[in-house]
Design a protein around this motif. Structure first.
Motif, mmCIF file in Angstrom:
data_model
loop_
_atom_site.group_PDB
_atom_site.id
_atom_site.type_symbol
_atom_site.label_atom_id
_atom_site.label_comp_id
_atom_site.label_asym_id
_atom_site.label_seq_id
_atom_site.Cartn_x
_atom_site.Cartn_y
_atom_site.Cartn_z
ATOM 1 N N PHE A 1 -3.356 -9.644 2.198
ATOM 2 C CA PHE A 1 -4.558 -8.855 1.923
ATOM 3 C C PHE A 1 -4.411 -7.392 2.317
ATOM 4 O O PHE A 1 -3.755 -7.051 3.283
ATOM 5 C CB PHE A 1 -5.757 -9.467 2.646
ATOM 6 N N LEU A 2 -5.089 -6.559 1.567
ATOM 7 C CA LEU A 2 -5.112 -5.139 1.862
ATOM 8 C C LEU A 2 -5.980 -4.850 3.062
ATOM 9 O O LEU A 2 -7.080 -5.388 3.185
ATOM 10 C CB LEU A 2 -5.678 -4.367 0.672
ATOM 11 N N LEU A 3 -5.482 -3.973 3.900
ATOM 12 C CA LEU A 3 -6.287 -3.407 4.974
ATOM 13 C C LEU A 3 -6.081 -1.903 4.935
ATOM 14 O O LEU A 3 -5.099 -1.412 4.390
ATOM 15 C CB LEU A 3 -5.876 -3.983 6.328
ATOM 16 N N ALA B 1 0.828 -1.194 0.000
ATOM 17 C CA ALA B 1 0.000 0.000 0.000
ATOM 18 C C ALA B 1 0.861 1.242 0.000
ATOM 19 O O ALA B 1 1.995 1.234 0.491
ATOM 20 C CB ALA B 1 -0.911 0.011 1.225
ATOM 21 N N TRP B 2 0.293 2.313 -0.554
ATOM 22 C CA TRP B 2 0.910 3.628 -0.474
ATOM 23 C C TRP B 2 0.067 4.476 0.476
ATOM 24 O O TRP B 2 -1.141 4.624 0.285
ATOM 25 C CB TRP B 2 0.958 4.300 -1.833
ATOM 26 N N PHE B 3 0.731 5.023 1.472
ATOM 27 C CA PHE B 3 0.119 5.984 2.378
ATOM 28 C C PHE B 3 0.785 7.337 2.142
ATOM 29 O O PHE B 3 1.882 7.412 1.598
ATOM 30 C CB PHE B 3 0.347 5.578 3.839
ATOM 31 N N ILE C 1 -2.548 -2.615 -3.349
ATOM 32 C CA ILE C 1 -2.700 -3.751 -4.258
ATOM 33 C C ILE C 1 -2.415 -5.017 -3.466
ATOM 34 O O ILE C 1 -1.452 -5.084 -2.696
ATOM 35 C CB ILE C 1 -1.761 -3.605 -5.477
ATOM 36 N N ASP C 2 -3.273 -6.018 -3.632
ATOM 37 C CA ASP C 2 -3.092 -7.214 -2.831
ATOM 38 C C ASP C 2 -1.998 -8.102 -3.415
ATOM 39 O O ASP C 2 -1.407 -7.793 -4.445
ATOM 40 C CB ASP C 2 -4.416 -7.955 -2.638
ATOM 41 N N TRP C 3 -1.774 -9.212 -2.762
ATOM 42 C CA TRP C 3 -0.648 -10.068 -3.137
ATOM 43 C C TRP C 3 -0.759 -10.586 -4.563
ATOM 44 O O TRP C 3 0.249 -10.763 -5.245
ATOM 45 C CB TRP C 3 -0.569 -11.259 -2.173
#
Length: 123
Positions: free
Chosen positions: A102-104, A35-37, A51-53
């Motif tokens: 997974f994305l959170l 993820a980009w924060f 983006i997930d795995w």
């Protein structure tokens, strides 16, 4: 253990484009979501895109939908954030973060972080 290094930030004008890169090492990159924060001065760190795995599922904050695109190249252990039509409100330090599969949405869910790259958009 995963190490992440961001690059590609800089100073641009409104309407310009930038591509951020996140280089990963260690771990099995293909099993990690990325993820980009971003964090602007005096503000909380917010999820911008992820983006997930598998690469099949992506997430975009409403503020960047249609302008930013996240992608990954597992062979190169890289994740990219293409940022188009940049606005002054996109100015922030951008961080790459990773977690298993997974994305959170919460930043506290991500154990691995890069050092950040500054993006400044002038009006």
């Amino acid at each position: 253990q995963v190490q992440l290094v961001e690059s590609g930030g800089g100073l641009v004008q409104a309407g310009d484009s930038l591509r951020l890169s996140c280089a990963a090492s260690g771990g099995t990159f293909s099993t990690y979501a990325v993820a980009w924060f971003r964090q602007a001065p005096g503000k909380e760190r917010d999820l911008v895109a992820g983006i997930d795995w598998s690469g099949s599922n992506t997430y975009y904050a409403d503020s960047v939908k249609g302008r930013f695109t996240i992608s990954r190249d597992n062979a190169k252990k890289m994740v990219y954030l293409q940022m188009n039509s940049l606005k002054p409100e996109d100015t922030a330090v951008y961080y790459c973060a990773s977690r298993q599969r997974f994305l959170l949405t919460r930043d506290t869910s991500y154990p691995y972080w890069g050092q950040g790259t500054q993006v400044t958009v002038s009006s």
